[in-house]
Scaffold this active site. Structure first.
Site, PDB file in Angstrom:
ATOM      1  N   SER A 177      30.681 -29.137  68.945  1.00 15.95           N
ATOM      2  CA  SER A 177      31.247 -28.055  68.124  1.00 15.95           C
ATOM      3  C   SER A 177      31.864 -28.582  66.836  1.00 15.95           C
ATOM      4  O   SER A 177      32.113 -27.794  65.931  1.00 15.95           O
ATOM      5  CB  SER A 177      32.262 -27.241  68.918  1.00 15.95           C
ATOM      6  N   HIS A 198      24.327 -24.861  69.132  1.00 14.47           N
ATOM      7  CA  HIS A 198      25.755 -24.651  69.384  1.00 14.47           C
ATOM      8  C   HIS A 198      25.994 -23.321  70.093  1.00 14.47           C
ATOM      9  O   HIS A 198      25.787 -22.246  69.517  1.00 14.47           O
ATOM     10  CB  HIS A 198      26.505 -24.689  68.029  1.00 14.47           C
ATOM     11  N   GLU A 221      24.247 -20.932  67.364  1.00 19.27           N
ATOM     12  CA  GLU A 221      24.004 -21.530  66.039  1.00 19.27           C
ATOM     13  C   GLU A 221      23.037 -22.695  66.213  1.00 19.27           C
ATOM     14  O   GLU A 221      23.282 -23.579  67.033  1.00 19.27           O
ATOM     15  CB  GLU A 221      25.314 -22.077  65.454  1.00 19.27           C
ATOM     16  N   ASN A 234      32.772 -21.354  63.174  1.00 18.20           N
ATOM     17  CA  ASN A 234      34.120 -21.909  63.312  1.00 18.20           C
ATOM     18  C   ASN A 234      34.830 -22.058  61.972  1.00 18.20           C
ATOM     19  O   ASN A 234      36.053 -21.944  61.897  1.00 18.20           O
ATOM     20  CB  ASN A 234      34.087 -23.239  64.071  1.00 18.20           C
TER      21      ASN A 234
END
Ligand code: NAD
Length: 737
Positions: free
Chosen positions: A442, A463, A475, A513
């Protein structure tokens, strides 16, 4: 007469069986051609004296998914073209187009011969509205049968008689709930709500539908009979006087006034139930015409319907790479994420080898799937055989040799460069030459991790988001050297496990994120300014976010934020983190041991169930508190949405995200960015880039440079551009056409 999309066969009893089976589609959908053919079928069956009644069904495993997106897209371009060409008549034309389906269904209802809908599978939107205009409805009791009017989920509402018929068949409260949430009904629930007449075994569907006609089904809708009464007595009753104020209050609580289509459902039903049926249809048509012109409808349909489908079907998949078959997928790291990745892979029917440091850890990873299966079987969502089959596909192991015939390996070991390096080397020592290695990291850039690989072209990031079983987004991260085959395999895998992919270039935090941390950081700023935490959390919900930023931080874990902030400082220098944020988080974690939900205390307190979590009262003592009256809730809402949207704009400017559809869909599926906006970039396009830039400048002056508009935004504002215009995702296909 022959039709392209239908067959019509009349039996010895004079019952015409109309079977809808579009030759070039996997699912029946409404197109203008389909509606023209239905109109001809009505005329033909009315004119043919041999026909006593009609059974309408589908030749596919599903009944119909509702309207075709090209038809809805067509309505939007029609509005623009007509407004430019003939502004005086544009709305009238739109009104007529919006009513086409509604009045065609009314024609079925009043054709004089009985029609019965035989619902054999999923029956959505306009198709369920068509069924409601039939005089009889029979549904199969197969598990796959679902009925819904889900339009509100994409910013519109049932505009082909749905609001008028459902509210005249079912109780008002049930009708409103069904339509304002877009919930799916099973056949038995639909029967309990009085929306279908019979539920039968699948093989009895057509005979039962025909029998209704043979038994003398009257070709008249209840509301066309003299003396018809609305269930519950209508609007002017004591019960309604209790229901309606509560209904609008509940809607306000659930939507904060952000969803005009949901409110239009309430208005259509409330007004429609006070007038004759056809006037009610016209009221619905009028509201529908109004709603299709809203920015919310346009943006939601584009992102949540059109783009989501396009991305799901591989819009970003490189052409020319053959479609991947997955005979075996390896998952290395059977912890929190790996165990769930193994589950979703097996649930898609793909054999999985689940590897950890020893067989005990790997086997423990499989127990996660065992408990999910037990839960699903217990709730009747999965049969025992299906559950056993799923579990038989997961093989725990500690032996990398079992990856020697894997097509793809997903790595989900500790977030530690050295551990990952060792795993990459161990996997590549046995993995076949052509297979793909995907990391679920991540925070670690893919390009850096790929340096440990012998074949960086076959190295990629995939991801996942937690909880993997529920989160629809994945992702796909490209390293500098990632090749087309790796992209194609990753996208084929994401499609196989039925998630929606976005393809993102390598950067710290990737796309989702980066945006999420902006949201949380803005809340830190607000806390430091003394904004009461409860106002931050409530304003976020009023802005349309599913969870407040402090609640989200608790879910992610406050100590994970601390780890990420420290790593950013180590890699990029002190300036990478706002000092006040670091002080706040160090205090929360190191001094107060408030790590988030996982240790039962974070920004919230987590008392034992059934008590609900509540904001930690001690937060008030950390910073001098502003008075509520001195805080402008509108500005709090703007700050939270703008800081995220601005970060999304930065990722486009930096070339991290390259397609606005991915920024939008990723923001809604990844962290629930106010869905009524259509996503981060649609939010900017929707209010206009110029207005957005002005808003950023105003916020920058008051709350800091992180709100300063970027050079690209300023240039776009000057030129009057939009993201979907400048980064037109259809430019290539338009050129090719
Ligand atoms: P975790 O600690 O729950 O699981 C890691 C697993 O890897 C453990 O079972 C451990 O025994 C195993 N492992 C460690 N070294 C190994 C080795 N050499 N060989 C085989 N197995 C080994 O961690 P997690 O939360 O599942 O995270 C795993 C990865 O997923 C990390 O890269 C993390 O950044 C990423 N990720 C986590 C989340 C999340 O919400 N937790 C979300 C997205 C991505």
């Amino acid at each position: 007469m022959t039709y392209k999309n239908f067959t019509v066969e009349t039996d010895a009893d004079g019952i015409a069986l109309v079977t809808w089976n579009m030759p070039d589609k996997s699912m029946n959908v409404f197109t203008l051609e389909v509606m023209d053919e239905i109109e001809k079928i009505v005329d033909q069956t009315v004119a043919d004296e041999a026909v006593k009644g009609v059974v309408f069904t589908s030749g596919k495993s599903t009944f119909s998914g509702g309207a075709d997106l090209t038809m809805i897209k067509g309505m939007f371009s029609m509005i623009d073209e007509e407004k430019a060409r003939d502004p005086d008549n544009a709305i009238k034309k739109l009104f007529d187009a919006a009513g086409r389906m509604s009045w065609l269904w009314r024609k079925i209802e009043t054709n004089g011969k009985p029609w019965v809908a035989a619902i054999n599978g999923t029956c959505m939107g306009g198709a369920f509205e068509l069924s409601l205009s039939c005089h009889g409805r029979v549904a199969s009791n197969a598990k796959s049968v679902k009925m819904a009017l889900p339009e509100v989920k994409v910013g519109i509402f049932p505009g082909a008689g749905g609001t008028q018929r459902v509210s005249r068949l079912a109780g008002t409260q049930d009708a409103l709930q069904m339509m304002t949430t877009g919930q799916s009904l099973t056949a038995s629930r639909a029967k309990a709500m009085n929306l279908v007449h019979q539920v039968v075994e699948p093989d009895q569907l057509i005979p039962a539908a025909k029998q209704m006609i043979k038994d003398g089904l009257k070709p008249v809708a209840p509301w066309d009979e003299k003396g018809f009464k609305v269930p519950g007595g209508g609007i002017w009753t004591p019960a309604a006087a209790q229901l309606w104020p509560a209904a609008s209050a509940i809607l306000r609580r659930e939507t904060a006034g952000n969803y005009p289509a949901a409110l239009a459902i309430l208005k259509s039903v409330y007004e429609g139930l006070q007038v004759p049926f056809e006037t009610g249809l016209r009221i619905e048509q009028r509201y529908f015409t109004e709603i299709v012109q809203t920015t919310e409808a346009f943006s939601m349909i584009r992102s949540l319907f059109v783009s989501m489908q396009e991305l799901g079907k591989g819009a970003r998949r490189p052409a020319g790479v053959p479609k991947s078959e997955f005979n075996k997928v390896g998952v290395v790291g059977a912890g929190f994420m790996g165990a769930s990745i193994a589950y979703v892979t097996a649930a898609a029917g793909i054999p999985v080898v689940l590897i950890d440091r020893d067989i005990e850890a790997a086997t423990k990873g499989k127990t996660h799937s065992e408990s999910l299966v037990a839960g699903a079987v217990g709730k009747g969502k999965m049969s025992r055989e299906e559950g056993e089959k799923l579990l038989s596909l997961i093989t725990p192991s500690a032996d990398y040799a079992s990856l020697s015939d894997a097509d793809l390996v997903v790595e989900a070991v500790f977030e530690d460069r050295d551990v990952k390096k060792a795993v990459i080397e161990a996997v590549e020592a046995v993995l076949p030459e052509g297979s793909i290695f995907a990391s679920n990291t991540s925070t670690l850039p893919i390009t850096g991790l790929a340096k440990n690989s012998k074949r960086p072209a076959q190295f990629i990031g995939v991801h996942f988001f937690s909880p993997v079983e529920k989160m629809m987004l994945t992702e796909v991260i490209l390293g500098k050297e990632t090749g087309d085959k790796a992209i194609a395999v990753a996208l084929d895998y994401v499609a196989a496990i039925r998630k929606t992919p976005i393809v993102v270039n390598d950067t710290r935090g990737f796309y989702v994120n980066r945006c999420v941390f902006r949201y949380i950081n803005e809340a830190y700023d607000m806390l430091i300014e003394g904004v009461p935490a409860v106002m931050i959390e409530n304003a976020a919900k009023m802005a349309g976010m599913p969870v407040g930023p402090l609640s989200l931080n608790d879910e992610v874990a406050v100590d994970l934020s601390q780890k990420i902030m420290k790593a950013s400082i180590a890699d990029l220098g002190e300036a990478a983190v706002v000092p006040g944020h670091m002080t706040l988080i160090n205090k929360m974690v190191d001094e107060l041991d408030r790590r988030g939900r996982k240790n039962g205390k974070g920004f919230y307190e987590y008392p034992a169930k059934p008590a609900k979590k509540f904001l930690w009262p001690g937060l008030k003592d950390l910073f001098a508190q502003k008075k509520a009256d001195d805080v402008d809730v509108k500005v709090i809402q703007q700050r939270l949405l703008v800081t995220i949207a601005l970060e999304a704009a930065r990722t486009m400017e930096e070339g991290i995200v390259t397609d606005p559809r991915e920024a939008d869909v990723g923001s809604i599926l990844g962290f629930g960015f106010a869905p009524y906006t259509g996503g981060t970039l649609s939010y900017i396009d929707g209010i206009g880039v110029r207005t957005f830039v002005e808003l950023c400048e105003k916020l920058a002056a008051a709350y800091g440079d992180h709100f300063k508009p970027t050079p690209l935004l300023k240039e776009m504002a000057e030129k009057g551009e939009t993201f979907y215009g400048r980064f037109n995702p259809y430019a290539e296909s338009a050129k090719a056409a």
